[in-house]
Design an enzyme around this catalytic site. Structure first.
Site, PDB file in Angstrom:
ATOM      1  N   CYS A 132     -10.009  -2.037   0.664  1.00  0.00           N
ATOM      2  CA  CYS A 132      -8.648  -2.579   0.626  1.00  0.00           C
ATOM      3  C   CYS A 132      -7.661  -1.603   1.262  1.00  0.00           C
ATOM      4  CB  CYS A 132      -8.252  -2.887  -0.811  1.00  0.00           C
ATOM      5  SG  CYS A 132      -6.571  -3.509  -0.956  1.00  0.00           S
ATOM      6  N   CYS A 192      -4.275  -1.362  -0.384  1.00  0.00           N
ATOM      7  CA  CYS A 192      -4.269  -0.626  -1.658  1.00  0.00           C
ATOM      8  C   CYS A 192      -4.352   0.879  -1.400  1.00  0.00           C
ATOM      9  CB  CYS A 192      -5.459  -1.009  -2.532  1.00  0.00           C
ATOM     10  SG  CYS A 192      -5.833  -2.764  -2.582  1.00  0.00           S
ATOM     11  N   ASP A 193      -5.188   1.287  -0.443  1.00  0.00           N
ATOM     12  CA  ASP A 193      -5.535   2.706  -0.317  1.00  0.00           C
ATOM     13  C   ASP A 193      -5.048   3.377   0.966  1.00  0.00           C
ATOM     14  OD1 ASP A 193      -6.860   2.473  -2.737  1.00  0.00           O
ATOM     15  OD2 ASP A 193      -8.738   1.871  -1.782  1.00  0.00           O
TER      16      ASP A 193
END
Ligand code: FAD
Ligand code: NAP
Length: 323
Positions: free
Chosen positions: A137, A140-141
């Site tokens: 992701c 997300c990261d």
């Protein structure tokens, strides 16, 4: 003591399919109950720019869109519960679905809209570094890779979008694809190729994620050219896997008909499964289109079909009571 909650329409999953089913079922006065699962709002909550959901001339954000859908579903009368269904019993009506919390949800009809989850390559080294440099992701990261070098594995829309998104943070992004052409839409391919921070390595697969043990972290990747078998070790700080998704259907194995890849099988032109009263909508039954708008469309269909099913069942009950 086990809690029991009953609903005329029980919806499993809160992505675009489930939320649209909630909106339609609520507006049919069916008081739907939605079990949200671990990812309220579904896959769209892990993306950023959305440019192809109809109704918005300007680019919108995936999490915002899903919040609006949730608000709309709630406003018209959908009740949400936060739980994960771990087992189902569809052998008789009402259908029973047991949550991770121990609550048993029963439904006169069930709409399965449990969507799909990111697929992994299955390498030992991928598993070892998951959360320590290996991610599925980017939104997300990606933030953790400011000024660093990362690679993205895959050639579909997700991989290309993730590669482009990662250029907001990383200094250099390498897209590694197993073929010599991308599956992604042309507009995304054009943006990818025009981005000076992105390099594409064709005909290559990830063989091993390389890294340190102390502290645990990625330092590179060994890739192999599928045509020449030549192996190369490249330096990366992060590896993003974007090779597609698997349908979330494990709990329906042996109960609902599914194909070899685990996608639920619905009857032609409708969302009915092999069990009358159980419907399937969205990515869980769609391996071709897999878009928010198609998921929403089949969610709408499932709610209308559930309404018709309940009306027919009520008429049948009345007839047998009169006999
Ligand atoms: P999902 O969105 O997958 O939602 C599934 C829901 O089921 C989740 O709420 C989950 O918590 C729940 N669930 C799962 N298992 C259980 C269980 N056992 N019990 C209860 N609940 C459960 N599409 C577009 O149209 N435009 C885009 O720009 C776009 N961008 C994307 C970007 C990324 C990174 C990804 C991964 C996908 C993107 N897509 C896009 C595709 C789109 O997100 C999906 O097609 C869509 O979300 C599918 O909706 P769905 O409701 O079927 O399932
Ligand atoms: P996808 O379209 O299935 O693409 C998966 C990619 O990963 C393919 O390029 C595939 O290669 C590659 N791949 C699969 N298994 C692999 C393996 N074991 N090793 C190496 N590479 C592998 O999946 P997706 O990109 O996640 O997209 C899923 C759905 O969501 C699609 O319908 C897509 O259109 C939709 N989506 C839409 C948007 C948007 O509209 N903007 C954004 C994201 C996703 P091959 O090409 O060789 O098969």
């Amino acid at each position: 003591m086990t809690d029991n909650i009953h609903a005329k329409v029980l919806i499993l999953g809160s992505g675009p399919a489930g939320l649209t089913a909630g909106i339609y079922a609520a507006r049919a006065n069916l008081n739907p109950l939605m079990v949200s699962g671990l990812q309220p709002g579904g896959q769209m909550t892990i993306t950023t720019d959305v440019e192809n959901y109809p109704g918005f001339a300007e680019t919108i954000q995936g999490p915002w869109l899903m919040e609006e859908m949730q608000n709309q579903a709630r406003k018209v009368g959908t009740t949400f519960v936060s739980d994960l269904i771990v087992s189902v019993d569809f052998s008789s009506r009402p259908f029973l679905c047991t949550g991770d919390t121990g609550t048993v949800y029963s439904g006169d009809t069930v709409i399965v809209s449990t969507g799909a989850t990111a697929r992994w390559l299955g390498l030992d080294s991928e598993e070892k570094f998951k959360g320590f440099g290996v991610s599925a992701c980017a939104t997300c990261d990606g933030f953790f890779y400011r000024g660093k070098k990362v690679c993205v594995i895959g050639g579909g829309n997700t991989a290309v979008e993730e590669a482009i998104y990662l250029t907001n943070h990383a200094e250099a992004v390498t897209l590694i694809h197993r073929r010599d052409e991308l599956r992604a839409e042309m507009i995304l391919q054009d943006r990818l190729m025009a981005n000076p921070k992105i390099t594409v390595i064709w005909d290559s697969v990830l063989q091993e994620v390389i890294g340190d043990d102390k502290p645990l972290g990625v330092t590179g990747a060994r890739i192999a050219n599928v045509k020449t078998s030549e192996q190369t070790v490249l330096e990366f700080d992060g590896v993003f896997i974007a090779i597609g998704h698997n349908p979330n259907t494990e709990i329906f194995a042996g109960i609902l008909d599914m194909d070899d890849e685990g996608y639920l099988i619905t009857q032609a032109d409708v969302t009915a499964t092999n069990i009358p009263g159980v419907f399937a909508a969205g990515d869980v039954q769609d391996k071709i289109f897999r878009q928010a708008v198609t998921a929403a469309g089949t969610g709408c269909m499932a709610a209308i079909e559930a309404e018709k099913f309940l009306a027919a069942a009520t008429s049948a009950d009345r007839r047998s009571a009169a006999e």
